[in-house]
Every structure is written in C-alpha cells, then in structure tokens.
Design a protein around this motif. Structure first.
Motif, short mmCIF file in Angstrom:
data_model
loop_
_atom_site.label_atom_id
_atom_site.label_comp_id
_atom_site.label_asym_id
_atom_site.label_seq_id
_atom_site.Cartn_x
_atom_site.Cartn_y
_atom_site.Cartn_z
N ASN A 20 57.82 58.58 12.71
CA ASN A 20 56.72 57.81 12.17
C ASN A 20 56.82 56.34 12.54
N TYR A 21 55.69 55.77 12.98
CA TYR A 21 55.61 54.33 13.28
C TYR A 21 55.14 53.65 12.01
N GLY A 22 56.08 53.41 11.11
CA GLY A 22 55.78 52.82 9.82
C GLY A 22 56.89 53.12 8.85
N ALA A 23 56.97 52.31 7.79
CA ALA A 23 58.06 52.48 6.82
C ALA A 23 57.75 53.56 5.79
N ARG B 174 48.49 56.26 18.37
CA ARG B 174 47.72 55.02 18.37
C ARG B 174 48.25 54.07 19.44
N ARG B 175 47.46 53.07 19.80
CA ARG B 175 47.94 52.04 20.72
C ARG B 175 49.05 51.25 20.05
N LEU B 176 50.11 50.94 20.83
CA LEU B 176 51.24 50.16 20.35
C LEU B 176 51.40 48.94 21.24
N PRO B 177 52.18 47.94 20.83
CA PRO B 177 52.39 46.78 21.69
C PRO B 177 52.86 47.18 23.09
N PRO C 238 53.34 59.38 14.92
CA PRO C 238 52.11 59.07 14.19
C PRO C 238 52.19 57.70 13.50
N CYS C 239 51.07 57.30 12.91
CA CYS C 239 50.99 56.07 12.14
C CYS C 239 50.49 56.38 10.74
N VAL C 240 50.35 55.34 9.93
CA VAL C 240 49.94 55.50 8.54
C VAL C 240 48.56 56.14 8.42
N THR C 241 47.74 56.03 9.47
CA THR C 241 46.38 56.58 9.42
C THR C 241 46.35 58.07 9.70
N ASP C 242 47.46 58.66 10.08
CA ASP C 242 47.51 60.07 10.46
C ASP C 242 48.08 60.91 9.31
N ARG C 243 47.22 61.74 8.70
CA ARG C 243 47.70 62.59 7.60
C ARG C 243 48.23 63.89 8.18
N ILE D 290 52.83 62.06 5.31
CA ILE D 290 53.46 63.21 5.97
C ILE D 290 54.05 64.13 4.91
N ASP D 291 53.79 65.43 5.04
CA ASP D 291 54.39 66.42 4.15
C ASP D 291 55.83 66.67 4.65
N VAL D 292 56.74 65.82 4.16
CA VAL D 292 58.12 65.86 4.64
C VAL D 292 58.79 67.18 4.27
#
Length: 328
Positions: free
Chosen positions: A77-80, A12-15, A54-59, A85-87
C-alpha cells in the motif's frame, strides 16, 4: 520469489523519481492517468500482478480479493493507513499487506496547525474578502478570531502524528492534553508537557481545540459521536487530519449550524470526496482536499518505503512494514 523480477501494478500516478526507480527494479505497469482505477480495472490488476501498489482511494475488499490470481502475494500500500484493505481476508488468501508508516507525521502535523490557525484566525474569510475586492480597509472589529496561546488543545490519538502536533502546538503556547489507548511513558509525556485523560468524555468537555489524530478502525468509527460532540464547549473547534470516519459528520454539521460548536477544520471526510451537504456553506468551517501529507518530499519517501517493502519481499524476507490484522 527470490531471484524473480516481479510483475508490479501501480494504481495511481506517483512522483517521477519513484516511478523511475520502480521501472528499474521490477516489471512495472504504471498508471498513465491520475485518476482512480475502476473496480473492474482493480480486479484485472489483481488477476495479473505479483504485487499490487494501491492507494487510499482503492477499496480492496473481500469481494475484490476473490479476483486475485494465485501469483498475487503482496499488496504494498502507498499510504500509512490500510482501512481500505481487507487485511484479514488478504492474509487468509496468503497475501501479505504492507504500508508506509512514519514518513508523513511531520507534514500532517504542519497541516493540523495550519487548520487550527485557519479556523481560529478566520483566514479563509480574510482571503475571500481580498479575492472578492470587498475589503474596505482595517477595522477594529473586523475578522476577530481567537488568540492561540493559552488555549487547551485536546489530541485524540497520541501516536507519531499526535506527538508532532503536540510539539508544534506547545511552541505556539497551547496547553497540551491527550486521550490515547495507552498512556505515554513519563519522559515522552513530559517532553511536550502533556496531560493525559483516561476519559475521552471528560477531556472533550474541557478543551478549546480538538485535534483528531487516531486511525480509523472498527473501534474508532464515529468515536466523536453525536453524544460526544454535545459535550464540547460552544467556543470549541475541531480539526481532523486523520480519517473522516472518526467523526459523525452529520452530527458535526448540526452542531456547527446550531452554534454548539464554534468551528471546524477538515482535511478528511466521512464519505471520501463526497462532503456532507451544508458543510461548504459555513463560514466557520475550513475544508481542504485531503492534502495534509501532500509534500513532494513526503510522497517520494512513501514511494521509497513501498520499493523497500517490495524488494525485501522479492528477496524472500518479510517486508519491514508488514501489516497484520492484530495491529489494527
């Protein structure tokens, strides 16, 4: 991988500051459009990348991970949260997963308080009256909400975000209660004058406001089930800035329509961006587009964490924010 300039694919686009720094450090393929990758695009990225961001929108499930090339060794992952994600499968394939914890707690807590105020003080209704031109002037009985001070706030999940919410709510004069997997240390509990409830059912029945601040895991899916939502006082409201799957959204809708729950403030939804039909129509519900962590400062700090995780991994060390299945 020490010494090699890694091939990094960002979904995804990032800052701009984050993208610029990544371009300096890695062979990075950035996303031109700010829309989620298709499943086919994600599969192609997994085949070519050393590192996927990836981001939260990417399964990233097991079926998708089957497309991963042998060179893929890190999903940064870009997110907490990493519930998309299937870790466990990633680990079986020798792929490390990292995330960006701790940088969004204050921003998310700010939005939690905004939703509490928005629901209890009926801010959207006031805004709508002003925008539509229907306001006819002040009236003693118009837009009557609830006084925040003195209300009992029940926090579901007293991690970093929950504690940040507690500090803010305490400053507003709210009484702090919480349910957590583990009770906090006495000095932490005392710092926000919080009361611990071992029984979630008992806490729910006595609160004026419930704030959901726990992650989505198999054990928290529909933690606020139809049965538990029935325990709430008819005057109680629910705010969720964590994960939509924690609440049975259909049961919540039924409770709101029946007057069994006074209101709700939701920044996250059970089915991603697909909102349960009927929620939009209720005046006592405040809906936001998953913007609890949406500050420029927070997004840049997330990017800095991603870069640190990748760079540490590239240098042959464990990423500082590595995720393992046992943590979830």
């Amino acid at each position: 991988m020490a010494g090699k300039k890694l091939n990094v694919v960002v979904t995804r686009r990032l800052p701009e500051a984050v993208e610029t720094r990544m371009s300096e450090l890695f062979n990075v393929r950035l996303r031109d459009s700010d829309v989620a990758m298709s499943r086919e695009e994600l599969a192609a990225a997994l085949r070519e990348a050393d590192v996927l961001v990836p981001c939260v929108t990417d399964r990233i499930d097991a079926a998708l991970l089957a497309h991963a090339g042998p060179q893929l060794r890190l999903i940064a992952n870009y997110g907490a949260g990493v519930d998309q994600i299937d870790v466990a499968t990633a680990r079986q394939r020798g792929i490390v997963v990292s995330h960006t914890p701790g940088v969004l707690s204050e921003d998310t807590a700010d939005m939690t308080m905004a939703l509490i105020l928005g629901v209890l003080r009926r801010l959207p209704e006031g805004l709508q009256d002003m925008a539509s031109g229907n306001w006819q002037g002040w009236s003693p009985m118009a837009h009557l909400g609830r006084r925040i001070s003195g209300l009992r706030l029940g926090i579901l999940g007293m991690g970093q975000v929950g504690l940040a919410v507690a500090r803010r709510a305490r400053a507003f004069g709210m009484q702090i209660h919480y349910h957590n997997r583990r009770r906090l240390r006495p000095e932490v509990e005392g710092s926000v004058e919080a009361t611990y409830w071992e029984s979630l059912d008992q806490m729910l029945a006595r609160m004026d406001v419930i704030s959901v601040n726990c992650p989505h895991t198999p054990s928290t899916f529909h933690l606020l089930s139809a049965r538990r939502l029935k325990l709430l006082k008819p005057s109680a409201v629910i705010v969720n800035t964590s994960r939509g799957e924690v609440i049975d959204e259909n049961a919540l809708l039924r409770g709101l329509k029946a007057g069994e729950i006074a209101g709700a403030g939701l920044d996250v939804f059970e089915h991603g961006h697909e909102i349960t039909p009927g929620l939009r129509d209720l005046s006592q519900v405040v809906l936001l587009p998953h913007m609890g962590s949406a500050t420029l400062e927070g997004r840049v700090e997330m990017g800095e964490k991603v870069i640190l995780n990748i760079k540490t991994f590239a240098d042959g060390h464990r990423p500082p924010d590595r995720v393992i299945p046992g943590m979830l």
